[in-house]
Structure formats: structure tokens, C-alpha cells
Design a protein around this motif. Sequence first.
Motif, PDB file in Angstrom:
ATOM      1  N   ALA A  45       0.843  -1.203   0.000  1.00  0.00           N
ATOM      2  CA  ALA A  45       0.000   0.000   0.000  1.00  0.00           C
ATOM      3  C   ALA A  45       0.874   1.246   0.000  1.00  0.00           C
ATOM      4  O   ALA A  45       1.867   1.331   0.726  1.00  0.00           O
ATOM      5  CB  ALA A  45      -0.922   0.009   1.211  1.00  0.00           C
ATOM      6  N   SER A  46       0.497   2.201  -0.829  1.00  0.00           N
ATOM      7  CA  SER A  46       1.257   3.448  -0.895  1.00  0.00           C
ATOM      8  C   SER A  46       0.906   4.341   0.292  1.00  0.00           C
ATOM      9  O   SER A  46      -0.123   4.170   0.946  1.00  0.00           O
ATOM     10  CB  SER A  46       0.954   4.184  -2.200  1.00  0.00           C
ATOM     11  OG  SER A  46      -0.371   4.685  -2.181  1.00  0.00           O
ATOM     12  N   LYS A  47       1.756   5.299   0.518  1.00  0.00           N
ATOM     13  CA  LYS A  47       1.521   6.273   1.589  1.00  0.00           C
ATOM     14  C   LYS A  47       0.223   7.029   1.321  1.00  0.00           C
ATOM     15  O   LYS A  47      -0.544   7.304   2.233  1.00  0.00           O
ATOM     16  CB  LYS A  47       2.706   7.242   1.662  1.00  0.00           C
ATOM     17  CG  LYS A  47       2.651   8.146   2.863  1.00  0.00           C
ATOM     18  CD  LYS A  47       3.733   9.216   2.977  1.00  0.00           C
ATOM     19  CE  LYS A  47       5.011   9.019   2.279  1.00  0.00           C
ATOM     20  NZ  LYS A  47       5.962  10.115   2.503  1.00  0.00           N
ATOM     21  N   GLU A  48      -0.028   7.310   0.059  1.00  0.00           N
ATOM     22  CA  GLU A  48      -1.251   8.029  -0.319  1.00  0.00           C
ATOM     23  C   GLU A  48      -2.491   7.182  -0.034  1.00  0.00           C
ATOM     24  O   GLU A  48      -3.487   7.690   0.503  1.00  0.00           O
ATOM     25  CB  GLU A  48      -1.204   8.387  -1.801  1.00  0.00           C
ATOM     26  CG  GLU A  48      -2.391   9.187  -2.266  1.00  0.00           C
ATOM     27  CD  GLU A  48      -2.310   9.543  -3.748  1.00  0.00           C
ATOM     28  OE1 GLU A  48      -3.334  10.035  -4.250  1.00  0.00           O
ATOM     29  OE2 GLU A  48      -1.274   9.323  -4.381  1.00  0.00           O
ATOM     30  N   ASP A  49      -2.439   5.884  -0.371  1.00  0.00           N
ATOM     31  CA  ASP A  49      -3.576   4.997  -0.085  1.00  0.00           C
ATOM     32  C   ASP A  49      -3.845   4.919   1.411  1.00  0.00           C
ATOM     33  O   ASP A  49      -4.991   4.956   1.850  1.00  0.00           O
ATOM     34  CB  ASP A  49      -3.315   3.591  -0.620  1.00  0.00           C
ATOM     35  CG  ASP A  49      -3.382   3.507  -2.129  1.00  0.00           C
ATOM     36  OD1 ASP A  49      -4.006   4.394  -2.749  1.00  0.00           O
ATOM     37  OD2 ASP A  49      -2.800   2.550  -2.685  1.00  0.00           O
ATOM     38  N   ILE A  50      -2.787   4.787   2.183  1.00  0.00           N
ATOM     39  CA  ILE A  50      -2.927   4.688   3.640  1.00  0.00           C
ATOM     40  C   ILE A  50      -3.520   5.974   4.213  1.00  0.00           C
ATOM     41  O   ILE A  50      -4.447   5.938   5.020  1.00  0.00           O
ATOM     42  CB  ILE A  50      -1.573   4.358   4.293  1.00  0.00           C
ATOM     43  CG1 ILE A  50      -1.119   2.963   3.859  1.00  0.00           C
ATOM     44  CG2 ILE A  50      -1.649   4.470   5.809  1.00  0.00           C
ATOM     45  CD1 ILE A  50       0.317   2.633   4.217  1.00  0.00           C
ATOM     46  N   ASN A  51      -2.996   7.098   3.748  1.00  0.00           N
ATOM     47  CA  ASN A  51      -3.481   8.378   4.249  1.00  0.00           C
ATOM     48  C   ASN A  51      -4.938   8.599   3.846  1.00  0.00           C
ATOM     49  O   ASN A  51      -5.751   9.074   4.646  1.00  0.00           O
ATOM     50  CB  ASN A  51      -2.599   9.518   3.729  1.00  0.00           C
ATOM     51  CG  ASN A  51      -2.815  10.798   4.497  1.00  0.00           C
ATOM     52  OD1 ASN A  51      -2.995  10.787   5.709  1.00  0.00           O
ATOM     53  ND2 ASN A  51      -2.790  11.915   3.788  1.00  0.00           N
ATOM     54  N   ASN A  52      -5.295   8.241   2.607  1.00  0.00           N
ATOM     55  CA  ASN A  52      -6.686   8.383   2.157  1.00  0.00           C
ATOM     56  C   ASN A  52      -7.625   7.503   2.973  1.00  0.00           C
ATOM     57  O   ASN A  52      -8.726   7.924   3.328  1.00  0.00           O
ATOM     58  CB  ASN A  52      -6.810   8.042   0.672  1.00  0.00           C
ATOM     59  CG  ASN A  52      -6.245   9.122  -0.214  1.00  0.00           C
ATOM     60  OD1 ASN A  52      -6.073  10.262   0.201  1.00  0.00           O
ATOM     61  ND2 ASN A  52      -5.925   8.768  -1.445  1.00  0.00           N
TER      62      ASN A  52
END
Length: 92
Positions: A45-52
Motif C-alpha cells: 500500500a502506498s503512503k497516499e492509499d494509507i493516508n486516504n
Amino acid sequence: MFFLLLNKQYQTYQINDLESYTPNSYQEYLSALNYAKTIKNEIFASKEDINNAKINLQDKIDSLYPKPDKSILKNKYDEAISIDNQLYIPIS
């Protein structure tokens, strides 16, 4: 770090008392929780996916709408229908 924040939020905000919330708001919360679980378990999982996922989950938690307490209305209704109509003069 984002993963740890998402994991903490996921563990903290598992709400099981669905009777306390309106069905629509609870369903939206469950969808966000399931998405967060998917991202939490995703190895790449990307940082963006996690943050979203974290933001979406918090948004749905904040949007949980409690069911209204209808007991006061019910009590007033019961009181109103128990009034003896014979004590009052009808409007002509």
C-alpha cells in the motif's frame, strides 16, 4: 508511520453498536472501515492509499448519525391520547 496511524485508528474505532446509529451512516462507516482493513492488510500500500483510508475512516466516524430518541415523543403522544375528550366542548 502512516501505516501505524491507520492501524491505530482501525483498532480504536471498530464500533459494534449498530443499533445506536442510523442505517445509512453506519453502512458508510462500515464501508470505510472495510477499506481501511484492506489497505491495512495490503503489503504494498502506498503512503497516499494509507493516508486516504485514514482520512476517509475519520470522516465516516465523524459522520455517524445517532438514531433520535423517540421516547419523549412517545410519552407526549401517549399523554395526548389519554385525555378524556368528554371534558371539553367541541369547536363549532
